[in-house]
Motif scaffolding. Structure first.
Motif, PDB file in Angstrom:
ATOM      1  N   TRP A 261       9.411  56.350  -1.801  1.00  0.00           N
ATOM      2  CA  TRP A 261      10.368  55.863  -2.666  1.00  0.00           C
ATOM      3  C   TRP A 261      11.231  54.497  -2.179  1.00  0.00           C
ATOM      4  O   TRP A 261      11.582  54.498  -1.032  1.00  0.00           O
ATOM      5  N   PRO A 262      11.369  53.417  -3.036  1.00  0.00           N
ATOM      6  CA  PRO A 262      12.151  52.368  -2.759  1.00  0.00           C
ATOM      7  C   PRO A 262      13.612  52.699  -2.795  1.00  0.00           C
ATOM      8  O   PRO A 262      14.356  53.733  -3.172  1.00  0.00           O
ATOM      9  N   ALA A 263      14.253  51.469  -2.380  1.00  0.00           N
ATOM     10  CA  ALA A 263      15.623  51.896  -2.232  1.00  0.00           C
ATOM     11  C   ALA A 263      16.409  52.217  -3.556  1.00  0.00           C
ATOM     12  O   ALA A 263      17.445  52.980  -3.391  1.00  0.00           O
ATOM     13  N   THR A 264      15.904  51.637  -4.521  1.00  0.00           N
ATOM     14  CA  THR A 264      16.600  51.880  -5.860  1.00  0.00           C
ATOM     15  C   THR A 264      16.475  53.279  -6.325  1.00  0.00           C
ATOM     16  O   THR A 264      17.413  53.921  -6.555  1.00  0.00           O
ATOM     17  N   ILE A 265      15.327  54.075  -5.940  1.00  0.00           N
ATOM     18  CA  ILE A 265      15.327  55.359  -6.386  1.00  0.00           C
ATOM     19  C   ILE A 265      15.886  56.312  -5.379  1.00  0.00           C
ATOM     20  O   ILE A 265      16.600  57.463  -5.595  1.00  0.00           O
ATOM     21  N   ARG A 266      15.968  55.756  -4.202  1.00  0.00           N
ATOM     22  CA  ARG A 266      16.800  56.608  -2.964  1.00  0.00           C
ATOM     23  C   ARG A 266      18.230  56.638  -3.347  1.00  0.00           C
ATOM     24  O   ARG A 266      18.746  57.721  -3.211  1.00  0.00           O
ATOM     25  N   ILE A 267      18.750  55.393  -3.693  1.00  0.00           N
ATOM     26  CA  ILE A 267      20.052  55.505  -4.031  1.00  0.00           C
ATOM     27  C   ILE A 267      20.565  56.300  -5.232  1.00  0.00           C
ATOM     28  O   ILE A 267      21.610  57.016  -4.958  1.00  0.00           O
ATOM     29  N   ALA A 268      19.592  56.513  -6.274  1.00  0.00           N
ATOM     30  CA  ALA A 268      19.838  57.368  -7.364  1.00  0.00           C
ATOM     31  C   ALA A 268      20.061  58.660  -7.039  1.00  0.00           C
ATOM     32  O   ALA A 268      20.689  59.711  -7.719  1.00  0.00           O
ATOM     33  N   SER A 269      19.502  59.106  -5.728  1.00  0.00           N
ATOM     34  CA  SER A 269      19.408  60.567  -5.322  1.00  0.00           C
ATOM     35  C   SER A 269      20.517  60.747  -4.240  1.00  0.00           C
ATOM     36  O   SER A 269      20.514  62.024  -3.644  1.00  0.00           O
ATOM     37  N   LEU A 270      21.236  59.590  -3.659  1.00  0.00           N
ATOM     38  CA  LEU A 270      22.081  59.837  -2.594  1.00  0.00           C
ATOM     39  C   LEU A 270      23.368  60.983  -2.829  1.00  0.00           C
ATOM     40  O   LEU A 270      23.984  61.556  -2.103  1.00  0.00           O
ATOM     41  N   ALA A 271      23.676  61.148  -4.391  1.00  0.00           N
ATOM     42  CA  ALA A 271      24.880  61.894  -4.598  1.00  0.00           C
ATOM     43  C   ALA A 271      24.588  63.381  -4.264  1.00  0.00           C
ATOM     44  O   ALA A 271      25.395  64.113  -4.212  1.00  0.00           O
ATOM     45  N   GLY A 272      23.181  63.825  -4.139  1.00  0.00           N
ATOM     46  CA  GLY A 272      22.766  65.063  -4.243  1.00  0.00           C
ATOM     47  C   GLY A 272      23.363  66.158  -5.291  1.00  0.00           C
ATOM     48  O   GLY A 272      23.678  65.319  -6.368  1.00  0.00           O
TER      49      GLY A 272
ATOM     50  N   GLU B 275      25.866  57.030   7.251  1.00  0.00           N
ATOM     51  CA  GLU B 275      25.236  58.052   6.415  1.00  0.00           C
ATOM     52  C   GLU B 275      24.120  57.669   5.643  1.00  0.00           C
ATOM     53  O   GLU B 275      22.964  58.288   5.753  1.00  0.00           O
ATOM     54  N   VAL B 276      24.169  56.793   4.855  1.00  0.00           N
ATOM     55  CA  VAL B 276      23.116  56.368   4.062  1.00  0.00           C
ATOM     56  C   VAL B 276      21.894  55.647   4.907  1.00  0.00           C
ATOM     57  O   VAL B 276      20.727  55.569   4.483  1.00  0.00           O
ATOM     58  N   LEU B 277      22.143  55.133   6.042  1.00  0.00           N
ATOM     59  CA  LEU B 277      21.013  54.385   6.798  1.00  0.00           C
ATOM     60  C   LEU B 277      20.693  55.754   7.757  1.00  0.00           C
ATOM     61  O   LEU B 277      19.809  55.099   8.634  1.00  0.00           O
ATOM     62  N   GLY B 278      21.150  56.933   7.808  1.00  0.00           N
ATOM     63  CA  GLY B 278      20.633  57.776   8.754  1.00  0.00           C
ATOM     64  C   GLY B 278      19.291  58.426   8.406  1.00  0.00           C
ATOM     65  O   GLY B 278      18.397  57.889   7.927  1.00  0.00           O
ATOM     66  N   THR B 279      19.429  59.875   8.922  1.00  0.00           N
ATOM     67  CA  THR B 279      18.172  60.540   8.751  1.00  0.00           C
ATOM     68  C   THR B 279      17.840  60.856   6.920  1.00  0.00           C
ATOM     69  O   THR B 279      18.591  60.603   6.310  1.00  0.00           O
ATOM     70  N   GLU B 280      16.890  61.463   6.937  1.00  0.00           N
ATOM     71  CA  GLU B 280      16.339  61.793   5.703  1.00  0.00           C
ATOM     72  C   GLU B 280      17.145  62.916   5.029  1.00  0.00           C
ATOM     73  O   GLU B 280      17.505  62.914   3.673  1.00  0.00           O
ATOM     74  N   GLN B 281      17.718  63.670   5.938  1.00  0.00           N
ATOM     75  CA  GLN B 281      18.821  64.545   5.368  1.00  0.00           C
ATOM     76  C   GLN B 281      20.145  64.146   4.785  1.00  0.00           C
ATOM     77  O   GLN B 281      20.787  64.655   3.833  1.00  0.00           O
ATOM     78  N   THR B 282      20.209  62.912   5.517  1.00  0.00           N
ATOM     79  CA  THR B 282      21.615  62.195   5.136  1.00  0.00           C
ATOM     80  C   THR B 282      21.815  61.181   4.353  1.00  0.00           C
ATOM     81  O   THR B 282      22.322  60.228   4.418  1.00  0.00           O
ATOM     82  N   GLY B 283      20.193  60.785   3.801  1.00  0.00           N
ATOM     83  CA  GLY B 283      20.282  59.331   3.053  1.00  0.00           C
ATOM     84  C   GLY B 283      18.949  59.015   3.120  1.00  0.00           C
ATOM     85  O   GLY B 283      17.962  58.921   2.015  1.00  0.00           O
ATOM     86  N   GLY B 284      18.489  58.595   4.368  1.00  0.00           N
ATOM     87  CA  GLY B 284      17.093  58.121   4.334  1.00  0.00           C
ATOM     88  C   GLY B 284      16.870  56.614   4.003  1.00  0.00           C
ATOM     89  O   GLY B 284      15.747  56.271   3.609  1.00  0.00           O
ATOM     90  N   LEU B 285      17.875  56.008   3.581  1.00  0.00           N
ATOM     91  CA  LEU B 285      18.006  54.570   2.953  1.00  0.00           C
ATOM     92  C   LEU B 285      17.059  53.644   3.794  1.00  0.00           C
ATOM     93  O   LEU B 285      16.475  52.847   3.160  1.00  0.00           O
TER      94      LEU B 285
END
Length: 330
Positions: A277-288, A91-101
């Motif tokens: 966004w780098p990974a650090t910012i993207r992870i902070a937004s993963l929780a939705g 999920e986290v390595l998937g598309t933009e809607q499901t993570g986009g990491l």
């Protein structure tokens, strides 16, 4: 017949003995603590390592558990429950809607690699110049340059952001003439602004670190090279760089880890531009919203942490040599 009477010590003498006694007590206490720490058995240190690794291990185990399993039971019950899954990582390595990491990891590389290579290259040349090239004002320039270490990075973030967004202009007092000190390159919101900022922040420490090592190289080598007709460029590339590999590698590891794990500089310079966004910012937004997908945070954290672990263990021997570089003269 005169009598000589010993006078009692005055306040100054008593104060001196009091201060000296306090210093002795502090010194004695320090020696006791130092001796106690030296006598700590190795197994105690390994026990501390194990204790500190428990939170990381629990996070790793939870990254393979489903959302319901994470909410209904503790990580220590994962061995009894079974049913481990790779769905969180998918999920986290998937598309933009499901993570986009996955895209965020590419952005992290686009930031970390230039922000590591550029300051190392510039600092190596500057350190050689400060150490072995004599020019007027060298000492003062080095002092001013290294003094930038005392400047808090947080203080410079907003001025740099304004610089990237609109450039720097100065209107001469009493006139309408405006002088452009820095043109507007429209860098705000881009990865370029992030690695330029990291480069600026890293240069003072890099120059200081590499200067200490390069200055400790034997002067006879440079004298022999000059006698053979080598100029500064040849000396730098043929002598300084090969001999400074441990120090260069050590700082490279430090700088890459700092830029890869950075969040503050990236969120300030990039802002709401999600595509950069780098990974650090993207992870902070993963929780939705409302934390409905908080179960994927652990998987995202380990994906992001995997690269620094690989870099560290792959270059560990250079890291150790770099820390010891210049400590023992042959």
């Amino acid at each position: 017949m005169s009598t000589v009477t010993a006078s009692s010590p005055g306040p100054a003498a008593g104060g001196g003995r009091g201060a000296g006694g306090a210093i002795e007590r502090v010194d004695r206490t320090g020696k006791l603590i130092y001796g106690f720490l030296r006598r700590i058995p190795t197994w105690v240190l390994w026990l501390m390592v194990i204790v500190w690794s428990i939170p990381a291990s629990s996070l790793f185990l939870n990254s393979f558990r489903t959302r319901d399993a994470q909410r209904n039971s503790g990580w220590w019950e994962s061995f009894n429950e079974g049913g481990w899954t790779l769905a969180n990582y998918s999920e986290v390595l998937g598309t933009e809607q499901t993570g986009g990491l996955a895209r965020a990891l590419v952005n992290s590389f686009a930031i970390a690699i230039p922000a590591t290579v550029i300051p190392v290259a510039i600092a190596a040349m500057a350190a050689y110049a400060f150490a072995w090239i004599k020019f007027r004002g060298r000492e003062w320039l080095f002092i001013v340059f290294v003094s930038l270490l005392a400047l808090p990075n947080q203080v410079a973030l907003l001025p740099l952001l304004q610089l990237y967004a609109g450039g720097a202009h100065w209107t001469i007092p009493g006139t309408e003439f405006t002088l452009t000190l820095f043109p507007d390159f429209d860098l705000a919101g881009s990865a370029t602004a992030v690695w330029l900022t990291h480069t600026a922040f890293a240069l003072p420490f890099a120059v200081f670190l590499l200067h200490n090592y390069i200055a400790s190289l034997p002067g006879e080598l440079f004298e022999a090279a000059r006698i053979d007709g080598a100029d500064h460029v040849t000396i730098f590339w043929r002598l300084v760089v090969p001999l400074s590999v441990p120090a260069l590698a050590a700082f490279t590891i430090f700088q890459f880890l700092w830029t890869w794990n950075d969040y503050l500089v990236a969120i300030t310079m990039i802002g709401s531009n999600g595509e950069a966004w780098p990974a650090t910012i993207r992870i902070a937004s993963l929780a939705g919203e409302f934390g409905l997908r908080e179960h994927v945070l652990s998987a995202g954290a380990f994906v992001q942490a995997g690269v620094p672990l690989i870099v560290f263990f792959a270059l560990q021997r250079f890291f150790v040599r770099g820390l010891l570089a210049g400590s023992v003269k042959s």
